[in-house]
Motif scaffolding. Structure first.
Motif, PDB file in Angstrom:
ATOM      1  N   SER A 243       0.828  -1.211   0.000  1.00 20.40           N
ATOM      2  CA  SER A 243       0.000   0.000   0.000  1.00 20.40           C
ATOM      3  C   SER A 243       0.856   1.251   0.000  1.00 20.40           C
ATOM      4  N   TRP A 244       1.895   1.249   0.823  1.00 25.72           N
ATOM      5  CA  TRP A 244       2.750   2.434   0.898  1.00 25.72           C
ATOM      6  C   TRP A 244       3.606   2.598  -0.357  1.00 25.72           C
ATOM      7  N   VAL A 245       3.961   1.508  -1.000  1.00 21.44           N
ATOM      8  CA  VAL A 245       4.671   1.621  -2.276  1.00 21.44           C
ATOM      9  C   VAL A 245       3.789   2.321  -3.303  1.00 21.44           C
ATOM     10  N   VAL A 246       2.527   1.927  -3.363  1.00 20.56           N
ATOM     11  CA  VAL A 246       1.587   2.557  -4.292  1.00 20.56           C
ATOM     12  C   VAL A 246       1.410   4.033  -3.955  1.00 20.56           C
ATOM     13  N   ILE A 247       1.266   4.355  -2.679  1.00 17.74           N
ATOM     14  CA  ILE A 247       1.115   5.753  -2.265  1.00 17.74           C
ATOM     15  C   ILE A 247       2.312   6.579  -2.715  1.00 17.74           C
ATOM     16  N   PHE A 248       3.504   6.048  -2.499  1.00 16.08           N
ATOM     17  CA  PHE A 248       4.712   6.778  -2.896  1.00 16.08           C
ATOM     18  C   PHE A 248       4.763   6.990  -4.403  1.00 16.08           C
ATOM     19  N   LEU A 249       4.426   5.973  -5.183  1.00 16.82           N
ATOM     20  CA  LEU A 249       4.480   6.107  -6.636  1.00 16.82           C
ATOM     21  C   LEU A 249       3.508   7.164  -7.147  1.00 16.82           C
ATOM     22  N   VAL A 250       2.385   7.313  -6.447  1.00 15.45           N
ATOM     23  CA  VAL A 250       1.398   8.307  -6.889  1.00 15.45           C
ATOM     24  C   VAL A 250       1.847   9.721  -6.543  1.00 15.45           C
ATOM     25  N   ILE A 251       2.479   9.916  -5.385  1.00 14.60           N
ATOM     26  CA  ILE A 251       2.802  11.276  -4.941  1.00 14.60           C
ATOM     27  C   ILE A 251       4.230  11.696  -5.246  1.00 14.60           C
ATOM     28  N   MET A 252       5.066  10.835  -5.777  1.00 17.78           N
ATOM     29  CA  MET A 252       6.499  11.123  -5.873  1.00 17.78           C
ATOM     30  C   MET A 252       6.811  12.350  -6.729  1.00 17.78           C
ATOM     31  N   ARG A 253       5.952  12.665  -7.703  1.00 11.96           N
ATOM     32  CA  ARG A 253       6.190  13.830  -8.558  1.00 11.96           C
ATOM     33  C   ARG A 253       5.203  14.960  -8.265  1.00 11.96           C
ATOM     34  N   GLY A 254       4.566  14.904  -7.109  1.00  9.80           N
ATOM     35  CA  GLY A 254       3.640  15.964  -6.738  1.00  9.80           C
ATOM     36  C   GLY A 254       2.377  15.928  -7.575  1.00  9.80           C
ATOM     37  N   VAL A 255       1.821  17.106  -7.860  1.00  9.12           N
ATOM     38  CA  VAL A 255       0.569  17.167  -8.610  1.00  9.12           C
ATOM     39  C   VAL A 255       0.734  16.708 -10.053  1.00  9.12           C
ATOM     40  N   LYS A 256       1.966  16.668 -10.546  1.00  6.14           N
ATOM     41  CA  LYS A 256       2.179  16.167 -11.910  1.00  6.14           C
ATOM     42  C   LYS A 256       1.784  14.700 -12.026  1.00  6.14           C
ATOM     43  N   SER A 257       2.047  13.926 -10.982  1.00 11.14           N
ATOM     44  CA  SER A 257       1.692  12.505 -11.014  1.00 11.14           C
ATOM     45  C   SER A 257       0.329  12.252 -10.387  1.00 11.14           C
ATOM     46  N   SER A 258       0.049  12.888  -9.247  1.00 14.44           N
ATOM     47  CA  SER A 258      -1.233  12.647  -8.579  1.00 14.44           C
ATOM     48  C   SER A 258      -2.403  13.195  -9.387  1.00 14.44           C
ATOM     49  N   GLY A 259      -2.169  14.271 -10.140  1.00 14.80           N
ATOM     50  CA  GLY A 259      -3.234  14.833 -10.957  1.00 14.80           C
ATOM     51  C   GLY A 259      -3.683  13.887 -12.053  1.00 14.80           C
ATOM     52  N   LYS A 260      -2.718  13.187 -12.651  1.00 20.58           N
ATOM     53  CA  LYS A 260      -3.066  12.222 -13.704  1.00 20.58           C
ATOM     54  C   LYS A 260      -3.789  11.015 -13.114  1.00 20.58           C
ATOM     55  N   ALA A 261      -3.346  10.580 -11.936  1.00 20.25           N
ATOM     56  CA  ALA A 261      -3.978   9.421 -11.306  1.00 20.25           C
ATOM     57  C   ALA A 261      -5.376   9.736 -10.802  1.00 20.25           C
ATOM     58  N   ALA A 262      -5.670  11.030 -10.588  1.00 19.57           N
ATOM     59  CA  ALA A 262      -6.949  11.420  -9.984  1.00 19.57           C
ATOM     60  C   ALA A 262      -8.145  11.033 -10.850  1.00 19.57           C
ATOM     61  N   TYR A 263      -7.985  11.007 -12.169  1.00 17.53           N
ATOM     62  CA  TYR A 263      -9.104  10.636 -13.033  1.00 17.53           C
ATOM     63  C   TYR A 263      -9.600   9.227 -12.667  1.00 17.53           C
ATOM     64  N   PHE A 264      -8.669   8.304 -12.577  1.00 17.99           N
ATOM     65  CA  PHE A 264      -9.029   6.924 -12.246  1.00 17.99           C
ATOM     66  C   PHE A 264      -9.485   6.812 -10.802  1.00 17.99           C
ATOM     67  N   LEU A 265      -8.766   7.480  -9.887  1.00 18.16           N
ATOM     68  CA  LEU A 265      -9.094   7.385  -8.468  1.00 18.16           C
ATOM     69  C   LEU A 265     -10.479   7.942  -8.167  1.00 18.16           C
ATOM     70  N   ALA A 266     -10.927   8.917  -8.947  1.00 18.94           N
ATOM     71  CA  ALA A 266     -12.214   9.547  -8.678  1.00 18.94           C
ATOM     72  C   ALA A 266     -13.381   8.833  -9.348  1.00 18.94           C
ATOM     73  N   LEU A 267     -13.175   8.279 -10.545  1.00 21.62           N
ATOM     74  CA  LEU A 267     -14.297   7.784 -11.347  1.00 21.62           C
ATOM     75  C   LEU A 267     -14.531   6.282 -11.230  1.00 21.62           C
ATOM     76  N   PHE A 268     -13.458   5.497 -11.143  1.00 22.26           N
ATOM     77  CA  PHE A 268     -13.617   4.045 -11.148  1.00 22.26           C
ATOM     78  C   PHE A 268     -14.501   3.526 -10.007  1.00 22.26           C
TER      79      PHE A 268
END
Length: 642
Positions: A243-268
């Motif tokens: 779980s923490w590996v996944v969290i790190f991969l999503v936030i490691m580049r700030g909003v550049k990475s978390s912003g792209k992941a947000a589409y899936f995280l919000a809609l799926f």
């Protein structure tokens, strides 16, 4: 506090002294230049969302999470079912929406995180640090819930869902899989167990196999923690690490990475939730459960505890008072239309809570039918196990490929949890990076993720659910609650409602309506203060699974609360001590005024803001001299946005 005149250096909403001195004017101009250069550097170094949709999806992913699918039905379940809906909706409009919109505004206006925004009222900087402490407490136990969802996700790929049938050593157990499918799926032994359970149903309290599986196999729950909480379970430890590996991969580049992941995280999650709802409402007894959920019990409206729980749920669900909304909004463009986004997210959050509540109460109705329970309240224990008992039980009843639905459902829970914890973790990383600008974002994200994993190990022990209950109650709920009161007071009562509304008008180019002014200045803070005082006056020792905590647990809980709440006065004292301006009284008064760093980060926006505020100050000074309106009449006009 209202604006009288506008200083040339943009530091405060009150006049500066010694303006007759040319040297001081020169110094003020130099300070202005330095402040604008500093703001320019901050503005250039701060990443923005690629587009406004990423911000909206990110807010949805953090606000629409486990709080809707797990905590809202659980809280409603403990507070009278449908009776909880009425205070919750009232609290949403009088506390939830105003707090959410305020945090969005303050983050976007300053382009700063939860600590740096307190240049608006420097002695309140402890609010930001206290909220960071509460956020850390929430992160630690939230990640353990992700570990549980991953565990269930992994075991969902077995040929038979392991929680769907009883083991020989489980007494008074009822298979979660329907009786007519037991013989085909599990053989005659399980059929005999099901028949035996039916015989005992009239004299003995039964438990579903999904409940016993969760308690005995997954968390290996201890009935008493007086002798310790045990050691971490190795399977849950692995799940926690993943779980923490996944969290790190999503936030490691700030909003550049978390912003792209947000589409899936919000809609799926909505895809799976609607599919599960479609199945849940077709189960036997589902209608009874839904009616229990939606039917108001008017007597509960007079129960202050229900109102307190409505506020707590609102805060937890919308993630206000913890910092992620401020943090996300700080990466917006200055002119972004946040009013629209605030209304969308808060409304969608409520609808999702209702959707999750209807779904789980339909399942609870079916559980009550299968266990022949007279009251839906009797079918399952309250606690975090609700999502890991009731939902798995429903999935066991799917006729076609229950493994597929199970995998999808727990993957949905995992996605919901990731969306929320990514925002909480990013808040902590942003606070650290704002303080130490030379530190690499990804290194801070890695270090904090490692700390989060280590702290989360305590929750994957046999006594972990005890600790979760303790930390949530003392370190999360009450710390967030009291600091949110200080947050609102510092912005609206100290900085001033009119000053704040002027800033909003400058940023959004429209006046603030009476609804927001009344909520911010009166209804929201007064309701929160009253509910908090009542909660503290009537607080009782907490229990887990109908058992009281040992004395050491209660002491640890109060120490946790004290550490979080003490951040406010301690940091306030530190600021006054390190920014002395003569006597203590003068230093204290100065600490309540905005510092030179308060305002928009962009030099262009800052310059325009200073002119805007100066014009308003001059206009109001002329109105005061003309005596056209009396003091109270002018206050009333300000309240109406005129």
């Amino acid at each position: 506090m209202e604006l009288k005149t506008m200083p040339h250096n943009g530091a405060n909403g009150s006049p500066q002294h010694n303006n007759n001195s040319n040297n001081n004017n020169s110094n003020d101009n130099n300070k202005t230049d330095n402040n604008e250069k500093e703001a320019q550097k901050k503005d250039e170094g701060r990443t923005n969302w690629s587009n406004g949709i990423e911000f909206l999806m990110s807010c949805i992913s953090v606000s629409v999470g486990l709080g809707n699918v797990w905590r809202f039905p659980f809280t409603a379940y403990e507070n009278g079912g449908g009776a909880f809906l009425i205070p919750y909706i009232i609290v949403l409009f009088l506390i939830g929406k105003p707090m959410y919109y305020l945090e969005m505004i303050i983050g976007q206006f300053t382009s700063q995180g939860t600590v740096k925004i307190w240049s608006i009222c420097p002695s309140f900087v402890g609010v930001g640090y206290g909220q960071a402490f509460a956020t850390i407490c929430i992160i630690t136990y939230y990640s353990s819930l992700l570990a549980l969802t991953l565990y269930y996700l992994f075991v969902s790929f077995q040929s038979e869902l392991p929680w769907s049938y009883c083991r020989d050593e489980w007494a008074n157990c009822v298979n979660s899989i329907p009786t007519e499918f037991v013989e085909t799926a599990l053989g005659n032994t399980s059929t005999a167990l099901a028949q035996q359970a039916n015989i005992l149903s009239n004299t003995t309290k039964l438990q579903s196999s999904s409940e016993l599986y969760f308690l005995n196999v997954v968390i290996k729950e201890k009935s008493d923690i007086s002798d310790g909480i045990g050691i971490p379970d190795w399977k849950l430890t692995i799940a926690l690490f993943v779980s923490w590996v996944v969290i790190f991969l999503v936030i490691m580049r700030g909003v550049k990475s978390s912003g792209k992941a947000a589409y899936f995280l919000a809609l799926f999650p909505y895809v799976v939730l609607f599919a599960l709802l479609g199945r849940a409402v077709t189960l036997e007894g589902a209608v009874d459960g839904i009616i229990f959920f939606l039917q108001p019990q008017w007597g509960e409206l007079l129960n202050p505890i229900v109102w307190k729980e409505a506020v707590v749920q609102c805060f937890f669900s919308l993630a206000v008072g913890c910092g992620p909304i401020i943090m996300f909004a700080s990466y917006n463009r200055f002119d972004h239309a946040i009013y629209r986004d605030a209304m969308i997210v808060t409304s969608l959050d409520t609808l999702t809570s209702l959707l999750g509540g209807i779904t789980i109460f339909a399942i609870l109705g079916n559980l009550a039918h299968n266990l022949k329970a007279e009251n839906i309240r009797d079918v399952v224990r309250s606690g975090t196990g609700l999502a890991f008992i009731s939902y798995p039980d429903a999935i066991s009843k799917f006729k076609a490929v229950p493994q597929l639905f199970s995998a999808l459902f727990f993957f949905m829970l995992f996605v919901l949890g990731i969306g929320s914890i990514v925002a909480l973790q990013s808040t902590i990383v942003t606070i650290i990076c704002d303080q130490f600008k030379s530190w690499k974002y990804w290194k801070v994200a890695l270090a904090t993720s490692a700390c989060g994993f280590l702290m989360g190990l305590v929750y994957v022990t046999p006594g972990g659910q005890w600790i979760l209950t303790l930390v949530d109650f003392y370190g999360g709920t009450y710390v967030v609650f009291i600091l949110a009161i200080f947050e609102l007071s510092g912005i609206v009562w100290i900085y001033g409602l009119q000053n704040f509304c002027d800033d909003i008008e400058f940023m959004s180019n429209k006046k603030v309506s009476m609804y927001w002014r009344l909520c911010w200045s009166f209804f929201t803070p007064v309701m929160m203060i009253v509910i908090f005082i009542y909660s503290m006056a009537t607080i009782q020792p907490i229990k887990y699974s109908d058992q009281y905590f040992p004395l050491a647990g209660d002491v640890a809980g109060w120490l946790l609360f004290a550490v979080g709440a003490a951040q406010f006065p301690l940091w306030g004292w530190w600021y006054i001590a390190t920014h002395r301006q003569g006597s203590f009284a003068k230093s204290f008064k100065a600490s309540l005024k905005p510092s030179s760093k308060w305002g928009p980060a962009s030099p262009e926006n800052r310059h325009a803001w200073l002119l805007f505020k100066s014009d308003l100050a001059a206009k109001r000074a002329n109105e005061a001299k003309s005596n056209k309106f009396g003091f109270f009449q002018q206050k009333l006009r300000n309240m109406c946005g005129k």
